[in-house]
Design a protein around this motif. Structure first.
Motif, PDB file in Angstrom:
ATOM      1  N   UNK A 186       0.841  -1.291   0.052  1.00 38.86           N
ATOM      2  CA  UNK A 186      -0.189  -0.029  -0.063  1.00 38.86           C
ATOM      3  C   UNK A 186       0.780   1.205   0.035  1.00 38.86           C
ATOM      4  N   UNK A 187       0.400   2.322  -0.460  1.00 45.48           N
ATOM      5  CA  UNK A 187       0.795   3.759  -0.248  1.00 45.48           C
ATOM      6  C   UNK A 187      -0.437   4.374   0.091  1.00 45.48           C
ATOM      7  N   UNK A 188      -0.009   5.383   1.180  1.00 44.82           N
ATOM      8  CA  UNK A 188      -1.122   6.194   1.460  1.00 44.82           C
ATOM      9  C   UNK A 188      -0.788   7.677   2.029  1.00 44.82           C
ATOM     10  N   UNK A 189      -1.579   8.568   1.929  1.00 49.38           N
ATOM     11  CA  UNK A 189      -1.251   9.993   2.532  1.00 49.38           C
ATOM     12  C   UNK A 189      -2.219  10.859   2.702  1.00 49.38           C
ATOM     13  N   UNK A 190      -2.123  11.936   3.517  1.00 45.12           N
ATOM     14  CA  UNK A 190      -3.013  12.674   3.998  1.00 45.12           C
ATOM     15  C   UNK A 190      -2.689  14.214   4.166  1.00 45.12           C
ATOM     16  N   UNK A 191      -3.357  15.034   3.865  1.00 41.22           N
ATOM     17  CA  UNK A 191      -3.089  16.631   3.899  1.00 41.22           C
ATOM     18  C   UNK A 191      -4.177  17.212   4.814  1.00 41.22           C
ATOM     19  N   UNK A 192      -3.968  18.666   5.354  1.00 49.08           N
ATOM     20  CA  UNK A 192      -4.871  19.284   6.018  1.00 49.08           C
ATOM     21  C   UNK A 192      -4.808  20.723   5.986  1.00 49.08           C
ATOM     22  N   UNK A 208      12.975   0.320  -7.348  1.00 46.32           N
ATOM     23  CA  UNK A 208      13.640  -0.713  -6.651  1.00 46.32           C
ATOM     24  C   UNK A 208      12.652  -1.745  -6.244  1.00 46.32           C
ATOM     25  N   UNK A 209      11.319  -1.363  -6.379  1.00 53.58           N
ATOM     26  CA  UNK A 209      10.255  -2.388  -5.981  1.00 53.58           C
ATOM     27  C   UNK A 209       9.122  -1.843  -6.741  1.00 53.58           C
ATOM     28  N   UNK A 210       8.774  -2.598  -7.752  1.00 55.60           N
ATOM     29  CA  UNK A 210       7.764  -2.496  -8.727  1.00 55.60           C
ATOM     30  C   UNK A 210       6.239  -2.581  -8.013  1.00 55.60           C
ATOM     31  N   UNK A 211       6.248  -3.088  -6.984  1.00 56.04           N
ATOM     32  CA  UNK A 211       5.017  -3.599  -6.080  1.00 56.04           C
ATOM     33  C   UNK A 211       4.702  -2.341  -5.447  1.00 56.04           C
ATOM     34  N   UNK A 212       5.492  -1.379  -5.320  1.00 53.41           N
ATOM     35  CA  UNK A 212       5.269  -0.019  -4.506  1.00 53.41           C
ATOM     36  C   UNK A 212       5.235   1.226  -5.228  1.00 53.41           C
ATOM     37  N   UNK A 213       3.966   2.064  -4.834  1.00 62.08           N
ATOM     38  CA  UNK A 213       4.100   3.449  -5.338  1.00 62.08           C
ATOM     39  C   UNK A 213       4.643   4.311  -4.244  1.00 62.08           C
ATOM     40  N   UNK A 214       5.459   5.237  -5.029  1.00 60.85           N
ATOM     41  CA  UNK A 214       5.958   6.424  -4.107  1.00 60.85           C
ATOM     42  C   UNK A 214       5.199   7.586  -4.123  1.00 60.85           C
ATOM     43  N   UNK A 215       4.432   7.986  -3.240  1.00 62.56           N
ATOM     44  CA  UNK A 215       3.546   9.530  -3.431  1.00 62.56           C
ATOM     45  C   UNK A 215       4.275  10.665  -3.384  1.00 62.56           C
ATOM     46  N   UNK A 216       3.948  11.548  -4.271  1.00 62.93           N
ATOM     47  CA  UNK A 216       4.538  13.003  -4.033  1.00 62.93           C
ATOM     48  C   UNK A 216       3.841  13.921  -4.106  1.00 62.93           C
ATOM     49  N   UNK A 217       3.782  14.898  -3.133  1.00 61.38           N
ATOM     50  CA  UNK A 217       2.821  16.093  -3.085  1.00 61.38           C
ATOM     51  C   UNK A 217       3.502  17.400  -3.561  1.00 61.38           C
ATOM     52  N   UNK A 218       3.143  18.164  -4.067  1.00 63.17           N
ATOM     53  CA  UNK A 218       3.940  19.558  -4.513  1.00 63.17           C
ATOM     54  C   UNK A 218       3.308  20.338  -3.291  1.00 63.17           C
ATOM     55  N   UNK A 219       2.908  19.949  -2.359  1.00 64.73           N
ATOM     56  CA  UNK A 219       2.503  20.928  -1.153  1.00 64.73           C
ATOM     57  C   UNK A 219       2.640  19.960   0.116  1.00 64.73           C
ATOM     58  N   UNK A 220       2.618  20.679   1.317  1.00 64.55           N
ATOM     59  CA  UNK A 220       2.893  19.989   2.365  1.00 64.55           C
ATOM     60  C   UNK A 220       1.746  18.983   2.684  1.00 64.55           C
ATOM     61  N   UNK A 222       1.659  14.463   4.391  1.00 60.61           N
ATOM     62  CA  UNK A 222       2.310  13.250   4.994  1.00 60.61           C
ATOM     63  C   UNK A 222       1.805  11.958   4.238  1.00 60.61           C
ATOM     64  N   UNK A 223       2.871  11.038   4.021  1.00 57.40           N
ATOM     65  CA  UNK A 223       2.659   9.989   3.209  1.00 57.40           C
ATOM     66  C   UNK A 223       3.554   8.837   3.913  1.00 57.40           C
ATOM     67  N   UNK A 224       3.207   7.391   3.498  1.00 61.03           N
ATOM     68  CA  UNK A 224       3.849   6.306   4.161  1.00 61.03           C
ATOM     69  C   UNK A 224       3.681   5.425   2.995  1.00 61.03           C
ATOM     70  N   UNK A 225       4.430   4.298   2.879  1.00 59.34           N
ATOM     71  CA  UNK A 225       4.059   3.104   1.867  1.00 59.34           C
ATOM     72  C   UNK A 225       4.673   1.837   2.762  1.00 59.34           C
TER      73      UNK A 225
END
Length: 312
Positions: A186-192, A208-220, A222-225
């Motif tokens: 999983x990959x997840x994120x939130x913002x407020x 390095x791991x095609x089974x994972x997505x890396x989330x990128x936000x252009x603003x502040x 939080x994210x995890x994977x």
């Protein structure tokens, strides 16, 4: 006080109706090996900590001498129960993203994309979850069978939790799990505090791991994977839980368990407390024998709001 990442994530992703979202789907490292291999289980009773991880106190379907109960024991009057028939689904949630209503996925099939997934947020707060392999579900077919168990034992569970955490008053709800959704990765994120109308959320495959997505936000934000992602790996990451939520308040002569399944207004809170006081007065007069008003509600969504100041 500013909401935590878990608060924001759960509040804005619960609309998907899969259950209560966990910011930390992985099992706690202190749990026995069967939890490390398989994740949370039906019958688990515990709380969601401030980091968004489910802390299992005990399991009502396991014997008192199980490995789970070894370090801290079980509550007073504990008796294991059978959980009955269970429904399984291998494709409960399809591969792809789940996000709050204020996030719009950008679909431009004839144009080059910045990433595999691209999103435009239009609200100040939101949440997103991407499941590269989808998710499976396990659900107790008759969760109502646990209602009596909760009603009869909730106060003992509450006292047990207080001793376990070493506190005088438990400032969070307890949960009894009757179902869940689990994923390999999983990959997840939130913002407020998003205020930029040009902000973007991008999700790229990990080199390095095609089974994972890396989330990128252009603003502040939080994210995890997850650290796994192998399609043959263990499905032990609990992304949503369903079940009973139990909230206890000590503002009456006896602790009172109040049902909480939808946001409470000040008036509805007063009505609940008035009914509890009335039941208490009846017990003094011999009309009503129960020492406290105990009502427990099963809710697939395990909604956030409690009678005090938040879900935890």
């Amino acid at each position: 006080m500013r909401d935590s990442l878990q608060d924001v994530y759960a509040k804005h992703l619960q609309h998907a109706d899969y259950g209560y979202p966990l910011w930390m789907p992985e099992p706690m490292s202190t749990l026995p090996q069967d939890y490390q291999d398989n994740g949370l289980q039906i019958g688990d009773v515990g709380s969601v900590d401030s980091m968004g991880q489910f802390d299992v106190l005990f399991n009502i379907c396991k014997r008192s001498d199980s490995l789970l109960h070894g370090p801290h024991g079980v509550p007073k009057n504990f008796q294991p129960v059978r959980h009955g028939d269970v429904k399984f689904s291998d494709n409960a949630i399809y591969v792809g993203p789940i996000h709050s209503p204020g996030i719009k996925q950008v679909l431009q099939p004839n144009k080059p994309r910045l990433a595999e997934y691209e999103f435009d947020p239009s609200t100040p707060a939101g949440a997103i979850l991407i499941l590269p392999h989808g998710a499976i579900s396990t659900e107790l077919l008759s969760p109502e069978q646990f209602r009596r168990v909760v009603a009869e034992n909730a106060l003992d569970w509450y006292e047990f939790a207080k001793k376990r955490y070493g506190i005088q008053d438990l400032d969070r709800s307890l949960y009894l799990i009757t179902g869940f959704y689990k994923a390999r990765s999983w990959s997840l994120g939130s913002f407020s505090n998003h205020t930029d109308d040009t902000g973007k959320i991008l999700a790229r495959r990990d080199d390095d791991n095609s089974g994972i997505y890396l989330l990128e936000f252009t603003f502040s934000a939080g994210s995890r994977h997850s650290h796994g992602g192998d399609k043959d790996g263990s499905i032990n990451q609990t992304v949503f839980i369903t079940g009973f939520r139990i909230t206890v308040r000590n503002c009456l002569p006896d602790p009172v368990v109040l049902r909480v399944t939808e946001p409470q207004t000040a008036w509805s809170t007063f009505v609940y407390l008035f009914q509890a006081c009335l039941n208490r007065l009846r017990s003094f007069s011999g009309i009503h024998k129960q020492p406290a008003a105990i009502t427990v509600e099963n809710s697939p969504r395990l909604l956030l709001h409690t009678i005090s100041n938040g879900w935890i």
